[in-house]
Design a protein around this motif. Sequence first.
Motif, short mmCIF file in Angstrom:
data_model
loop_
_atom_site.label_atom_id
_atom_site.label_comp_id
_atom_site.label_asym_id
_atom_site.label_seq_id
_atom_site.Cartn_x
_atom_site.Cartn_y
_atom_site.Cartn_z
N MET A 182 0.85 -1.19 0.00
CA MET A 182 0.00 0.00 0.00
C MET A 182 0.89 1.24 0.00
N LYS A 183 0.65 2.15 -0.96
CA LYS A 183 1.47 3.35 -1.11
C LYS A 183 0.74 4.56 -0.54
N ILE A 184 1.42 5.26 0.37
CA ILE A 184 0.84 6.42 1.05
C ILE A 184 1.64 7.67 0.69
N LEU A 185 0.92 8.75 0.36
CA LEU A 185 1.55 10.06 0.21
C LEU A 185 1.22 10.87 1.45
N LEU A 186 2.26 11.26 2.20
CA LEU A 186 2.10 12.01 3.44
C LEU A 186 2.54 13.45 3.24
N LEU A 187 1.62 14.39 3.48
CA LEU A 187 1.94 15.82 3.45
C LEU A 187 1.86 16.34 4.87
N GLU A 188 3.03 16.62 5.46
CA GLU A 188 3.10 17.08 6.85
C GLU A 188 4.32 17.97 7.00
N ASP A 189 4.12 19.25 7.43
CA ASP A 189 5.23 20.19 7.48
C ASP A 189 5.93 20.24 8.84
N ASP A 190 5.38 19.59 9.84
CA ASP A 190 6.04 19.49 11.14
C ASP A 190 7.11 18.40 11.02
N THR A 191 8.38 18.82 11.00
CA THR A 191 9.45 17.87 10.71
C THR A 191 9.54 16.75 11.74
N ALA A 192 9.32 17.09 13.01
CA ALA A 192 9.39 16.06 14.06
C ALA A 192 8.27 15.04 13.89
N LEU A 193 7.04 15.52 13.69
CA LEU A 193 5.91 14.61 13.52
C LEU A 193 6.05 13.81 12.24
N ALA A 194 6.49 14.46 11.18
CA ALA A 194 6.66 13.75 9.91
C ALA A 194 7.63 12.59 10.06
N SER A 195 8.74 12.83 10.77
CA SER A 195 9.73 11.77 10.99
C SER A 195 9.14 10.61 11.78
N ILE A 196 8.37 10.93 12.81
CA ILE A 196 7.72 9.90 13.62
C ILE A 196 6.76 9.08 12.78
N LEU A 197 5.94 9.78 11.99
CA LEU A 197 4.93 9.09 11.18
C LEU A 197 5.58 8.20 10.12
N VAL A 198 6.61 8.70 9.46
CA VAL A 198 7.28 7.90 8.44
C VAL A 198 7.90 6.66 9.06
N ASP A 199 8.62 6.82 10.16
CA ASP A 199 9.24 5.67 10.84
C ASP A 199 8.20 4.63 11.24
N TYR A 200 7.07 5.11 11.73
CA TYR A 200 6.02 4.20 12.20
C TYR A 200 5.31 3.52 11.03
N LEU A 201 4.92 4.29 10.04
CA LEU A 201 4.12 3.74 8.94
C LEU A 201 4.93 2.83 8.03
N GLU A 202 6.25 3.09 7.91
CA GLU A 202 7.05 2.28 6.99
C GLU A 202 7.24 0.84 7.46
N ASP A 203 6.84 0.53 8.67
CA ASP A 203 6.85 -0.86 9.10
C ASP A 203 5.82 -1.69 8.34
N GLU A 204 4.76 -1.03 7.86
CA GLU A 204 3.68 -1.75 7.19
C GLU A 204 3.40 -1.26 5.77
N TYR A 205 3.76 -0.01 5.47
CA TYR A 205 3.34 0.59 4.20
C TYR A 205 4.54 1.24 3.50
N GLU A 206 4.35 1.55 2.22
CA GLU A 206 5.35 2.31 1.45
C GLU A 206 4.96 3.78 1.53
N VAL A 207 5.83 4.62 2.09
CA VAL A 207 5.47 6.00 2.39
C VAL A 207 6.36 6.97 1.61
N THR A 208 5.73 7.94 0.95
CA THR A 208 6.42 9.07 0.35
C THR A 208 5.99 10.32 1.11
#
Length: 215
Positions: free
Chosen positions: A1-27
């Motif tokens: 499953m490919k997810i496009l994430l638009l998030e400008d908070d760098t700290a939150l974006a990093s957390i979300l990418v690290d978390y979601l990439e365990d299960e999904y493909e994240v850009t």
Amino acid sequence: MKILLLEDDTALASILVDYLEDEYEVTQTYSMKQALRLSEEENFDLYIFDINVPDGDGISLLKELRDFQNETPAIFITAFESTKYLKSAFESGANDFIRKPFDLEELTQRIENIKRHFGLEGVLKITPTLEFDVKTHTIFDAHKRVRLTHKESECLHYFYKNRHRVVSSDELLQNFWEFDEMPGDDAIRTIVKNLRKHIGKEHIVNIRGEGYKFE
């Protein structure tokens, strides 16, 4: 499953990418303009957009995508408390909404709900007897296995994800071909004819003057 994430908070974006990439493909991107460009270049299964970003807002972005018949499901995340943003998000075509701060497991459950609703799992039951393996582009039952072409597979998956509404030929053309490579309506008719041969003509119904509906 490919997810496009638009998030400008760098700290939150990093957390979300690290978390979601365990299960999904994240850009991931911080920019609305970049998100628009990425959505034009690639086919994503899900958008996760922050409402407020430096060069615009996720609501305007989603509205623009919907205006171009992009029906990819979308979840908004925001720190805004006002219900006017909730209303605007759903009016723009959002499918879900989550307020910051949120538990990561809650986001997972919302994503999984989107997956179930829009048929984003790996194997889908498309008729009472037939299943469709999205990754291998294969339709199968107890007695046969048919491998679809890439475009046939894309169109069948799109029909399934949008089974609650009529899908026009123009919408299919815009979603699966580049503008300078776009064929005529005959290409869609040929794909539909082939899919009907494999799954039964009663499952892709021609709505005269409008398009097709998956049933």
